[in-house]
Write a protein that holds these residues in place. Sequence first.
Motif, PDB file in Angstrom:
ATOM      1  N   ILE A 189       8.489  16.825   9.318  1.00 13.14           N
ATOM      2  CA  ILE A 189       8.444  15.724   7.703  1.00 13.14           C
ATOM      3  C   ILE A 189       7.972  14.524   8.589  1.00 13.14           C
ATOM      4  CG2 ILE A 189       8.890  14.881   5.756  1.00 13.14           C
ATOM      5  CD1 ILE A 189      10.532  17.287   5.345  1.00 13.14           C
ATOM      6  N   LEU A 190       6.845  13.283   8.206  1.00  9.65           N
ATOM      7  CA  LEU A 190       7.045  11.960   8.907  1.00  9.65           C
ATOM      8  C   LEU A 190       7.053  11.315   8.390  1.00  9.65           C
ATOM      9  CD1 LEU A 190       3.642  13.217  11.521  1.00  9.65           C
ATOM     10  CD2 LEU A 190       6.043  13.054  12.112  1.00  9.65           C
ATOM     11  N   LYS A 191       6.800   9.855   8.709  1.00  9.58           N
ATOM     12  CA  LYS A 191       6.701   8.713   8.391  1.00  9.58           C
ATOM     13  C   LYS A 191       6.141   8.649   7.367  1.00  9.58           C
ATOM     14  CE  LYS A 191       5.049   5.513  11.733  1.00  9.58           C
ATOM     15  NZ  LYS A 191       5.369   4.162  12.134  1.00  9.58           N
ATOM     16  N   VAL A 192       5.832   7.970   5.753  1.00 13.28           N
ATOM     17  CA  VAL A 192       4.629   7.621   5.227  1.00 13.28           C
ATOM     18  C   VAL A 192       3.518   6.713   6.063  1.00 13.28           C
ATOM     19  CG1 VAL A 192       3.897   6.679   2.916  1.00 13.28           C
ATOM     20  CG2 VAL A 192       6.460   7.649   3.594  1.00 13.28           C
ATOM     21  N   SER A 193       2.391   7.381   5.002  1.00 13.58           N
ATOM     22  CA  SER A 193       0.996   6.505   6.157  1.00 13.58           C
ATOM     23  C   SER A 193       1.262   5.515   5.226  1.00 13.58           C
ATOM     24  CB  SER A 193       0.289   6.979   6.078  1.00 13.58           C
ATOM     25  OG  SER A 193      -1.346   6.833   6.221  1.00 13.58           O
ATOM     26  N   SER A 194       1.645   4.433   6.398  1.00 17.61           N
ATOM     27  CA  SER A 194       0.718   2.846   5.851  1.00 17.61           C
ATOM     28  C   SER A 194       0.141   2.723   5.209  1.00 17.61           C
ATOM     29  CB  SER A 194       1.615   2.034   6.773  1.00 17.61           C
ATOM     30  OG  SER A 194       1.159   1.876   7.804  1.00 17.61           O
ATOM     31  N   ASP A 195      -1.238   3.328   5.913  1.00 19.74           N
ATOM     32  CA  ASP A 195      -2.201   2.822   5.161  1.00 19.74           C
ATOM     33  C   ASP A 195      -2.561   3.684   4.027  1.00 19.74           C
ATOM     34  OD1 ASP A 195      -3.097   1.773   8.000  1.00 19.74           O
ATOM     35  OD2 ASP A 195      -4.146   3.844   8.976  1.00 19.74           O
ATOM     36  N   LEU A 196      -2.509   5.013   3.738  1.00 14.67           N
ATOM     37  CA  LEU A 196      -1.954   5.671   2.220  1.00 14.67           C
ATOM     38  C   LEU A 196      -1.523   4.986   1.593  1.00 14.67           C
ATOM     39  CD1 LEU A 196      -2.640   9.294   3.468  1.00 14.67           C
ATOM     40  CD2 LEU A 196      -4.186   8.450   2.601  1.00 14.67           C
ATOM     41  N   VAL A 197      -0.431   4.672   1.371  1.00 16.28           N
ATOM     42  CA  VAL A 197       0.462   3.389   0.508  1.00 16.28           C
ATOM     43  C   VAL A 197      -0.480   2.156   0.273  1.00 16.28           C
ATOM     44  CG1 VAL A 197       2.520   1.323   0.410  1.00 16.28           C
ATOM     45  CG2 VAL A 197       2.914   4.025   1.382  1.00 16.28           C
ATOM     46  N   ASP A 198      -1.549   1.058   1.312  1.00 16.54           N
ATOM     47  CA  ASP A 198      -2.472   0.509   0.794  1.00 16.54           C
ATOM     48  C   ASP A 198      -3.151   1.035   0.069  1.00 16.54           C
ATOM     49  OD1 ASP A 198      -0.873  -0.894   2.592  1.00 16.54           O
ATOM     50  OD2 ASP A 198      -1.940  -0.870   4.495  1.00 16.54           O
ATOM     51  N   LEU A 199      -4.172   2.320   0.499  1.00 15.58           N
ATOM     52  CA  LEU A 199      -4.643   2.465  -0.824  1.00 15.58           C
ATOM     53  C   LEU A 199      -4.534   2.342  -2.083  1.00 15.58           C
ATOM     54  CD1 LEU A 199      -8.593   2.575   0.060  1.00 15.58           C
ATOM     55  CD2 LEU A 199      -7.365   5.202   1.067  1.00 15.58           C
ATOM     56  N   MET A 200      -3.542   3.333  -1.966  1.00 11.76           N
ATOM     57  CA  MET A 200      -2.859   3.779  -3.312  1.00 11.76           C
ATOM     58  C   MET A 200      -2.486   2.248  -4.023  1.00 11.76           C
ATOM     59  SD  MET A 200       0.685   6.202  -4.240  1.00 11.76           S
ATOM     60  CE  MET A 200       1.079   6.039  -5.751  1.00 11.76           C
ATOM     61  N   GLU A 201      -1.838   1.625  -3.341  1.00 10.13           N
ATOM     62  CA  GLU A 201      -1.933   0.263  -4.048  1.00 10.13           C
ATOM     63  C   GLU A 201      -3.018  -0.555  -4.815  1.00 10.13           C
ATOM     64  OE1 GLU A 201       1.099  -2.156  -1.983  1.00 10.13           O
ATOM     65  OE2 GLU A 201       2.680  -1.106  -2.537  1.00 10.13           O
ATOM     66  N   ILE A 202      -4.193  -0.233  -3.802  1.00 10.09           N
ATOM     67  CA  ILE A 202      -5.696  -0.601  -4.166  1.00 10.09           C
ATOM     68  C   ILE A 202      -5.880  -0.203  -5.056  1.00 10.09           C
ATOM     69  CG2 ILE A 202      -7.926  -0.942  -3.290  1.00 10.09           C
ATOM     70  CD1 ILE A 202      -6.625  -1.431  -0.920  1.00 10.09           C
ATOM     71  N   THR A 203      -5.627   1.200  -4.809  1.00 12.77           N
ATOM     72  CA  THR A 203      -6.216   2.162  -6.255  1.00 12.77           C
ATOM     73  C   THR A 203      -5.528   1.580  -7.503  1.00 12.77           C
ATOM     74  OG1 THR A 203      -6.950   3.736  -4.729  1.00 12.77           O
ATOM     75  CG2 THR A 203      -6.688   4.422  -6.841  1.00 12.77           C
ATOM     76  N   LEU A 204      -4.161   1.967  -8.196  1.00 12.80           N
ATOM     77  CA  LEU A 204      -3.397   2.187  -8.979  1.00 12.80           C
ATOM     78  C   LEU A 204      -3.172   0.792  -9.430  1.00 12.80           C
ATOM     79  CD1 LEU A 204      -0.703   3.653  -7.692  1.00 12.80           C
ATOM     80  CD2 LEU A 204      -1.920   4.224 -10.052  1.00 12.80           C
ATOM     81  N   GLY A 205      -2.835  -1.025  -8.312  1.00 13.35           N
ATOM     82  CA  GLY A 205      -2.962  -2.069  -8.950  1.00 13.35           C
ATOM     83  C   GLY A 205      -1.755  -2.126  -8.994  1.00 13.35           C
ATOM     84  N   LYS A 206      -0.514  -1.812  -8.409  1.00 14.68           N
ATOM     85  CA  LYS A 206       0.405  -1.517  -8.724  1.00 14.68           C
ATOM     86  C   LYS A 206       1.766  -1.248  -7.331  1.00 14.68           C
ATOM     87  CE  LYS A 206       1.665   2.650 -11.118  1.00 14.68           C
ATOM     88  NZ  LYS A 206       1.415   2.800 -12.975  1.00 14.68           N
ATOM     89  N   PRO A 207       2.341  -0.947  -6.840  1.00 15.69           N
ATOM     90  CA  PRO A 207       3.226  -0.019  -6.132  1.00 15.69           C
ATOM     91  C   PRO A 207       3.310   1.149  -6.328  1.00 15.69           C
ATOM     92  CG  PRO A 207       4.850  -2.403  -6.466  1.00 15.69           C
ATOM     93  CD  PRO A 207       4.007  -2.497  -7.643  1.00 15.69           C
ATOM     94  N   ALA A 208       3.408   1.406  -4.601  1.00 16.87           N
ATOM     95  CA  ALA A 208       2.696   2.788  -4.687  1.00 16.87           C
ATOM     96  C   ALA A 208       4.326   4.001  -4.531  1.00 16.87           C
ATOM     97  CB  ALA A 208       2.539   3.254  -2.394  1.00 16.87           C
TER      98      ALA A 208
END
Length: 312
Positions: A189-208
Amino acid sequence: MLIKQVIELIDILDSPSASGTAVEQYLRAIDPQANIEVYALQGPKGKTDMVKVRIPGTRGKSSGGSAPTIGLLGRLGGLGARPERIGFVSDGDGALCALSVAAKLLDMKVKGDHLEGDVFISTHVCPNAPTRPHTPVPFMDSPVEMAQVNREEVTDELDAILSVDTTKGNKIINTRDFSISPTVMQGYILKVSSDLVDLMEITLGKPAHVFPLSQQDITPYGNDLYHLNSILQPATATKAPVVGVAIATQTPVPGCATGASHFADIEEAARFMLEAAKAFGRGELSFYDKEEFARIQALYGDMSHFQGFGKQ
């Protein structure tokens, strides 16, 4: 947005006669030349229809290129629990989400928008799956075994996987819309992908939102250990990195509940997966840090035994 695709597909999937053939007909109406494979998969409790869609990229491996291939897998037990329950069950959200992305990508392709990397999308269609007891709420069961689905969907061609699944039957995730998991790879179980977090915040318009995992969650079904649900089961069958995309709720909701699917959450998850597929093919999205993964293996060794059944 994928509003149109979600609406059209729920009309097909929310039916006692839902089938892989009906899905294929819908997708071929968008792109008659689409690479779609549909076939029945027989399991110990019945059968389901596997649906696989392959969308080539301009620099994808299918055409001799070097762009990476992403897999978008819709995980579920079934779309319905007939005759026990009438209608589309909460557990079907993963299939609806994945197929909506397939429809959108085919529509983009026909209109002239092509991704750079190949995209593989797969799920299965079963309108009358069984249920099984689970705490805190009942789970949907499946006519086929998880290992069977893994063998059909998880192949060496995939360089990374997003596994989308309804994840509402728990008290671990307590937010509406969708959450992502840390990256799981070869028993780690590795660290959370920061790229996916950034993309999720763009998609949702709020914190991941990121949901926690236990070591048990990334082991295979059938070992009598706790599992949040099946969302990380593809990680037991591949060397590639896997991230779960959990369509979630604030309170526990049974997988066999009808009237419990939320249009906005499914569309947001689908939009996130679409954007991830675009970025991954361009080489602009990383699921894990390659140097750090090499370092953790050098320090702590091979953890792939967690992908199997351990000591019997």
